[in-house]
Design a protein around this motif. Structure first.
Motif, mmCIF file in Angstrom:
data_model
loop_
_atom_site.group_PDB
_atom_site.id
_atom_site.type_symbol
_atom_site.label_atom_id
_atom_site.label_comp_id
_atom_site.label_asym_id
_atom_site.label_seq_id
_atom_site.Cartn_x
_atom_site.Cartn_y
_atom_site.Cartn_z
ATOM 1 N N PHE A 77 -39.237 0.172 -22.472
ATOM 2 C CA PHE A 77 -40.433 0.816 -23.046
ATOM 3 C C PHE A 77 -41.630 0.671 -22.101
ATOM 4 C CE2 PHE A 77 -43.794 1.149 -26.489
ATOM 5 C CZ PHE A 77 -43.570 2.486 -26.735
ATOM 6 N N ALA A 78 -41.733 -0.506 -21.495
ATOM 7 C CA ALA A 78 -42.816 -0.718 -20.530
ATOM 8 C C ALA A 78 -42.678 0.257 -19.360
ATOM 9 C CB ALA A 78 -42.798 -2.158 -20.028
ATOM 10 N N GLY A 79 -41.432 0.476 -18.966
ATOM 11 C CA GLY A 79 -41.178 1.409 -17.866
ATOM 12 C C GLY A 79 -41.627 2.819 -18.230
ATOM 13 N N LEU B 117 -40.417 13.717 -21.319
ATOM 14 C CA LEU B 117 -41.727 13.796 -21.965
ATOM 15 C C LEU B 117 -42.693 14.649 -21.157
ATOM 16 C CD1 LEU B 117 -41.975 10.120 -23.194
ATOM 17 C CD2 LEU B 117 -41.965 12.173 -24.609
ATOM 18 N N ASN B 118 -42.679 14.452 -19.857
ATOM 19 C CA ASN B 118 -43.580 15.255 -19.030
ATOM 20 C C ASN B 118 -43.240 16.732 -19.096
ATOM 21 O OD1 ASN B 118 -45.308 13.274 -18.170
ATOM 22 N ND2 ASN B 118 -44.166 12.810 -16.309
ATOM 23 N N MET B 119 -41.955 17.028 -19.157
ATOM 24 C CA MET B 119 -41.550 18.423 -19.242
ATOM 25 C C MET B 119 -42.024 19.036 -20.564
ATOM 26 S SD MET B 119 -37.814 20.149 -18.751
ATOM 27 C CE MET B 119 -37.017 19.649 -20.267
ATOM 28 N N LEU B 120 -41.899 18.264 -21.619
ATOM 29 C CA LEU B 120 -42.331 18.737 -22.934
ATOM 30 C C LEU B 120 -43.838 19.012 -22.938
ATOM 31 C CD1 LEU B 120 -41.575 19.249 -25.905
ATOM 32 C CD2 LEU B 120 -41.949 16.829 -26.343
ATOM 33 N N ALA C 50 -35.882 8.878 -16.869
ATOM 34 C CA ALA C 50 -35.392 10.050 -17.593
ATOM 35 C C ALA C 50 -36.267 10.315 -18.813
ATOM 36 C CB ALA C 50 -33.943 9.829 -18.030
ATOM 37 N N ASP C 51 -36.638 9.255 -19.517
ATOM 38 C CA ASP C 51 -37.507 9.399 -20.685
ATOM 39 C C ASP C 51 -38.814 10.058 -20.264
ATOM 40 O OD1 ASP C 51 -35.687 7.138 -20.735
ATOM 41 O OD2 ASP C 51 -36.493 6.660 -22.711
ATOM 42 N N ALA C 52 -39.355 9.547 -19.153
ATOM 43 C CA ALA C 52 -40.640 10.059 -18.698
ATOM 44 C C ALA C 52 -40.540 11.514 -18.256
ATOM 45 C CB ALA C 52 -41.182 9.193 -17.566
ATOM 46 N N ASP D 93 -48.252 6.718 -17.541
ATOM 47 C CA ASP D 93 -49.576 6.386 -17.005
ATOM 48 C C ASP D 93 -49.720 6.886 -15.571
ATOM 49 O OD1 ASP D 93 -50.365 5.152 -19.333
ATOM 50 O OD2 ASP D 93 -49.668 3.162 -18.710
ATOM 51 N N SER D 94 -48.676 6.693 -14.794
ATOM 52 C CA SER D 94 -48.788 7.037 -13.376
ATOM 53 C C SER D 94 -48.870 8.540 -13.153
ATOM 54 C CB SER D 94 -47.620 6.447 -12.589
ATOM 55 O OG SER D 94 -46.450 7.184 -12.840
ATOM 56 N N THR D 95 -48.425 9.314 -14.153
ATOM 57 C CA THR D 95 -48.550 10.769 -14.012
ATOM 58 C C THR D 95 -49.685 11.299 -14.882
ATOM 59 O OG1 THR D 95 -46.814 10.981 -15.690
ATOM 60 C CG2 THR D 95 -46.145 11.232 -13.405
#
Length: 414
Positions: free
Chosen positions: A235-237, A144-147, A139-141, A243-245
RNA sequence: GUGGCUAUGGUGAAGCGGUUAACACUUACGACUGUGACUCGUACAUACGUGGGUUCAAAUCCCACUAGCCACCCCA
């Protein structure tokens, strides 16, 4: 002296509102693409809501809120931010009963009684988005990606993403204690403000811009080294998914938040182009907020974008809309004819302007040019009689004879 | 809450003790009685944030106030 607006409250004039609409429309499109729905909440709430969510000891609550007593003797406050209201509504309407995972966005004015300066006003606007009900770093990712995607689509790639983790109520106290111990030894090297912060909010010292303080705090313990196992994994997740995106970011372990409800992931989109107002958007996870406001133990994460700051970054870019056609007329009879034609064209979606008053042809043409019309047409006796007119392509002056009919005009313009 | 800077028309501004308050843009009209962009002409601040003061004389100097901006604090 005539009446002026209140200090720090601004009018958004047409030149600027075109830019605002562009930002707003882009945001709505990106949010909706990502499955978010708009929630509209009031701009005023019971004061208690903000005290409980943002935190009693924060500057926002302590000295920046527009708080009044209304006629019913209730203490009410013009909202200084959006998340508290959104979560209040989420709890009040039990949205979680239907689906604990809610993806909501909002936009509108916020109010903070501060001294206005560049990119900071007493009435300012935010666009924000929140996801509730997901603990996973995914969800965090996504947030962030949307932002980041939104800023790309707006056409701004300058602001860069900084992330941090603030830990949770399990690990933060220990970190705080070790930071206090570290600072205590260097108290004499800190600026006056920081010495005050040492007692009020020691985390803030890490954020100080005074060179001496930056120097003195080199080697200060990092939150990231004090995260508990779960927070560290989380946080690592988040970093892994970014990174993966291939989402670019940097880690800023000194980043602090001004609202008390944040936990774990926090982030800012920062720019060097706005003077001291470097944050264009900011947010983070707030896993304890919903329960703190009397709701169930549901986590959440979200951000808010400073509308004025984005508009400032867009500079003077022109987003105004030009008419497709300007109709110039010769006399009163032709004007009536043109008005009916304009009406038909408008109904079929053509952007048309005409001269309302009986101005000279010259000034009508000047106006057509000034408005940036793609085509112009002059309607006089001959045109009304023949039902045809010469349409002029403004950029090169080429004229084409076209029947004065909606369909023909539309076709000609393609 | 603290500090610094600035205040001339719709806008950007010149002016530095005695000027018809320059110039440019914008706007309006015209040169061209049915055609824009370039060009040219004409018009547009009894007025220099407000209130005092100095002076024969103030937009120009001094003081106060007010407003705005920028920075600190804090934050989007």
């Amino acid at each position: 002296m005539s009446i002026t607006a209140i200090k720090g409250f601004n009018d958004i004039l047409p030149a600027e509102s075109d830019r605002w609409q562009y930002i707003e429309q882009t945001a709505r499109r990106v949010f909706e693409l990502n499955g978010f729905s708009e929630i509209r909440v009031p701009i005023m709430e019971k004061t208690e809501l903000f005290r409980r969510s943002i935190g009693d000891a924060t500057d926002i609550v302590e000295k920046e809120m527009y708080t009044f007593t209304d006629k019913g003797e209730n203490s009410v406050t013009l909202r200084p931010e959006g998340t508290a209201s959104v979560m209040r509504a989420f709890i009040e309407h039990k949205l979680y009963a239907q689906d604990p995972v809610a993806k909501l966005y909002y936009l509108g004015p916020m109010f903070r009684y501060e001294r206005p300066q560049k990119g900071r006003y007493r009435q300012f606007h935010q666009i924000g988005a929140e996801i509730t009900g997901v603990n996973a770093p995914l969800a965090d990712a996504q947030v962030l990606n949307m932002l980041v995607q939104l800023f790309r689509e707006i056409g701004l790639d300058e602001p860069s993403l900084q992330i941090n983790s603030l830990g949770c109520p399990d690990c933060r106290p220990a970190y705080r204690a070790s930071l206090v111990a570290f600072m205590e030894e260097r108290l004499d090297r800190l600026c006056e403000d920081c010495r005050r912060r040492f007692t009020t909010n020691p985390l803030r010292i890490l954020d100080c811009k005074v060179p001496g303080c930056i120097e003195a705090t080199v080697g200060a313990p990092s939150v990231l080294d004090h995260l508990c196992g779960d927070c560290d994994d989380h946080f690592a997740g988040v970093k892994g998914y970014l990174d993966s995106t291939a989402t670019p970011y940097s880690i800023n372990h000194r980043m602090v938040r001004g609202l008390d409800y944040y936990t774990r992931t926090t982030f800012e989109l920062v720019t060097g182009l706005l003077g001291s107002q470097s944050a264009v958007a900011a947010g983070g996870r707030y896993d304890g907020l919903i329960s703190q406001l009397g709701g169930p133990a549901i986590p959440g994460i979200g951000f808010a974008i400073g509308f004025e700051r984005v508009a400032l970054l867009l500079g003077d870019k022109d987003f105004s809309r030009q008419p497709d056609l300007f109709i110039a007329t010769m006399g009163v009879g032709e004007r009536d004819f043109a008005f009916r034609l304009m009406h038909d064209l408008l109904r079929s979606g053509v952007r048309v302007e005409m001269e309302y008053e009986g101005k000279s042809l010259k000034s009508q043409m000047r106006r057509a040019d000034k408005l940036g019309a793609r085509y112009s047409v002059v309607i006089g006796e001959n045109e009304v009689a023949s039902g045809k007119a010469a349409f002029k392509r403004m950029k090169d002056g080429e004229q084409i004879e076209v029947p004065l009919k909606c369909e023909d005009i539309k076709k000609m313009m393609e």
